[in-house]
Design a protein around this motif. Structure first.
Motif, PDB file in Angstrom:
ATOM      1  N   SER A  67       0.848  -1.183   0.000  1.00  0.00           N
ATOM      2  CA  SER A  67       0.000   0.000   0.000  1.00  0.00           C
ATOM      3  C   SER A  67       0.888   1.238   0.000  1.00  0.00           C
ATOM      4  O   SER A  67       1.718   1.419   0.885  1.00  0.00           O
ATOM      5  CB  SER A  67      -0.899   0.000   1.237  1.00  0.00           C
ATOM      6  N   SER A  68       0.735   2.061  -1.031  1.00  0.00           N
ATOM      7  CA  SER A  68       1.590   3.245  -1.121  1.00  0.00           C
ATOM      8  C   SER A  68       0.858   4.379  -1.820  1.00  0.00           C
ATOM      9  O   SER A  68      -0.190   4.184  -2.420  1.00  0.00           O
ATOM     10  CB  SER A  68       2.880   2.924  -1.890  1.00  0.00           C
ATOM     11  N   ALA A  69       1.479   5.555  -1.760  1.00  0.00           N
ATOM     12  CA  ALA A  69       0.911   6.753  -2.383  1.00  0.00           C
ATOM     13  C   ALA A  69       1.200   6.812  -3.882  1.00  0.00           C
ATOM     14  O   ALA A  69       0.717   7.700  -4.558  1.00  0.00           O
ATOM     15  CB  ALA A  69       1.467   8.005  -1.713  1.00  0.00           C
ATOM     16  N   HIS A  70       1.983   5.890  -4.405  1.00  0.00           N
ATOM     17  CA  HIS A  70       2.399   5.912  -5.815  1.00  0.00           C
ATOM     18  C   HIS A  70       3.098   7.220  -6.162  1.00  0.00           C
ATOM     19  O   HIS A  70       3.058   7.684  -7.294  1.00  0.00           O
ATOM     20  CB  HIS A  70       1.223   5.659  -6.757  1.00  0.00           C
ATOM     21  N   SER A  71       3.710   7.822  -5.162  1.00  0.00           N
ATOM     22  CA  SER A  71       4.552   9.009  -5.311  1.00  0.00           C
ATOM     23  C   SER A  71       5.383   9.092  -4.034  1.00  0.00           C
ATOM     24  O   SER A  71       4.814   9.202  -2.939  1.00  0.00           O
ATOM     25  CB  SER A  71       3.727  10.280  -5.476  1.00  0.00           C
ATOM     26  N   LEU A  72       6.692   9.024  -4.179  1.00  0.00           N
ATOM     27  CA  LEU A  72       7.551   9.057  -3.002  1.00  0.00           C
ATOM     28  C   LEU A  72       7.340  10.334  -2.199  1.00  0.00           C
ATOM     29  O   LEU A  72       7.291  10.310  -0.970  1.00  0.00           O
ATOM     30  CB  LEU A  72       9.025   8.931  -3.418  1.00  0.00           C
ATOM     31  N   TYR A  73       7.175  11.452  -2.886  1.00  0.00           N
ATOM     32  CA  TYR A  73       7.040  12.739  -2.216  1.00  0.00           C
ATOM     33  C   TYR A  73       5.710  12.829  -1.453  1.00  0.00           C
ATOM     34  O   TYR A  73       5.687  13.317  -0.315  1.00  0.00           O
ATOM     35  CB  TYR A  73       7.179  13.873  -3.232  1.00  0.00           C
ATOM     36  N   ALA A 124      15.874   9.038 -11.119  1.00  0.00           N
ATOM     37  CA  ALA A 124      15.223   8.524  -9.911  1.00  0.00           C
ATOM     38  C   ALA A 124      14.312   9.575  -9.273  1.00  0.00           C
ATOM     39  O   ALA A 124      13.211   9.253  -8.821  1.00  0.00           O
ATOM     40  CB  ALA A 124      16.271   8.043  -8.912  1.00  0.00           C
ATOM     41  N   LEU A 125      14.767  10.830  -9.248  1.00  0.00           N
ATOM     42  CA  LEU A 125      13.928  11.901  -8.692  1.00  0.00           C
ATOM     43  C   LEU A 125      12.658  12.083  -9.519  1.00  0.00           C
ATOM     44  O   LEU A 125      11.572  12.295  -8.963  1.00  0.00           O
ATOM     45  CB  LEU A 125      14.714  13.210  -8.631  1.00  0.00           C
ATOM     46  N   SER A 126      12.794  12.008 -10.831  1.00  0.00           N
ATOM     47  CA  SER A 126      11.629  12.142 -11.717  1.00  0.00           C
ATOM     48  C   SER A 126      10.686  10.962 -11.553  1.00  0.00           C
ATOM     49  O   SER A 126       9.471  11.135 -11.437  1.00  0.00           O
ATOM     50  CB  SER A 126      12.074  12.242 -13.172  1.00  0.00           C
ATOM     51  N   TYR A 127      11.248   9.771 -11.557  1.00  0.00           N
ATOM     52  CA  TYR A 127      10.438   8.558 -11.433  1.00  0.00           C
ATOM     53  C   TYR A 127       9.707   8.510 -10.096  1.00  0.00           C
ATOM     54  O   TYR A 127       8.610   7.960  -9.999  1.00  0.00           O
ATOM     55  CB  TYR A 127      11.324   7.328 -11.621  1.00  0.00           C
ATOM     56  N   SER A 128      10.292   9.111  -9.081  1.00  0.00           N
ATOM     57  CA  SER A 128       9.694   9.092  -7.749  1.00  0.00           C
ATOM     58  C   SER A 128       8.404   9.902  -7.667  1.00  0.00           C
ATOM     59  O   SER A 128       7.679   9.804  -6.676  1.00  0.00           O
ATOM     60  CB  SER A 128      10.706   9.598  -6.711  1.00  0.00           C
ATOM     61  N   VAL A 129       8.119  10.684  -8.689  1.00  0.00           N
ATOM     62  CA  VAL A 129       6.839  11.408  -8.724  1.00  0.00           C
ATOM     63  C   VAL A 129       5.694  10.407  -8.840  1.00  0.00           C
ATOM     64  O   VAL A 129       4.616  10.629  -8.287  1.00  0.00           O
ATOM     65  CB  VAL A 129       6.803  12.420  -9.896  1.00  0.00           C
ATOM     66  N   VAL A 130       5.913   9.278  -9.521  1.00  0.00           N
ATOM     67  CA  VAL A 130       4.844   8.313  -9.770  1.00  0.00           C
ATOM     68  C   VAL A 130       5.095   6.941  -9.154  1.00  0.00           C
ATOM     69  O   VAL A 130       4.379   5.988  -9.445  1.00  0.00           O
ATOM     70  CB  VAL A 130       4.564   8.159 -11.285  1.00  0.00           C
ATOM     71  N   ASP A 131       6.104   6.814  -8.306  1.00  0.00           N
ATOM     72  CA  ASP A 131       6.387   5.519  -7.694  1.00  0.00           C
ATOM     73  C   ASP A 131       7.157   5.724  -6.388  1.00  0.00           C
ATOM     74  O   ASP A 131       7.702   6.791  -6.153  1.00  0.00           O
ATOM     75  CB  ASP A 131       7.214   4.653  -8.640  1.00  0.00           C
ATOM     76  N   VAL A 132       7.194   4.685  -5.577  1.00  0.00           N
ATOM     77  CA  VAL A 132       7.924   4.738  -4.306  1.00  0.00           C
ATOM     78  C   VAL A 132       9.035   3.698  -4.306  1.00  0.00           C
ATOM     79  O   VAL A 132       9.327   3.072  -3.284  1.00  0.00           O
ATOM     80  CB  VAL A 132       6.983   4.538  -3.094  1.00  0.00           C
TER      81      VAL A 132
END
Length: 170
Positions: A67-73, A124-132
């Motif tokens: 279960s995640s926010a699908h965004s690291l930030y 990785a920073l860009s990808y972290s917008v849509v994944d954790v």
């Protein structure tokens, strides 16, 4: 010749990313809305690290099921609050500055590593917008090793000039 099957697949996959009616995109947007509401409700300290499933009104056992926010930030802001997100972004900024220093001022393989790290880090920073993905223990471990190397190169470079003999004198 026409387009290869891989190129056609890539085109349709890329197009689906921006299709707001696509099922996984709808789900991600709903999770993002719930995350933003949670951040609004508990902006300073969030819901607590590891408690993201409560944002989605799920049992805490769901955290082990991904279960995640699908965004690291959004994940960090929901769990640790805005303060936690700012501290995390500060850490990322510090890592970025160290990578820049190594890439611009080191030589040889250390410099090549610095530039390669910057490319990886930007992705990785860009990808972290849509994944954790950084919350995966193996990925985080690999990233920690890379950052450790980066910091050691930065340390070595900053001490090279101090250890170098001075010219002149005797």
């Amino acid at each position: 010749g026409g387009l290869s099957e891989a190129a056609i697949f890539f085109f349709f996959r890329a197009r689906s990313i921006f299709d707001l009616e696509e099922t996984s995109n709808k789900g991600r947007l709903e999770i993002w809305r719930a995350s933003l509401k949670s951040i609004e409700a508990k902006p300073i300290f969030g819901v607590g690290t590891g408690n993201f499933p409560t944002v989605l009104n799920q049992q805490l056992a769901k955290s082990r099921q991904g279960s995640s926010a699908h965004s690291l930030y959004l994940q960090i802001a929901a769990e640790a609050g805005i303060l936690g997100l700012l501290l995390f972004l500060g850490l990322l900024g510090w890592i970025g500055l160290c990578a820049r220093r190594v890439a611009l001022h080191a030589t040889g393989l250390m410099q090549a590593f610095g530039f390669a790290f910057i490319i990886y880090f930007a992705w990785a920073l860009s990808y972290s917008v849509v994944d954790v993905v950084w919350l995966n223990d193996r990925v985080l471990g690999f990233f920690a090793i890379l950052v450790g190397l980066l910091f050691s190169f930065n340390f070595l470079k900053s001490h090279d000039t101090a250890a170098a003999p001075t010219s002149g004198g005797r």
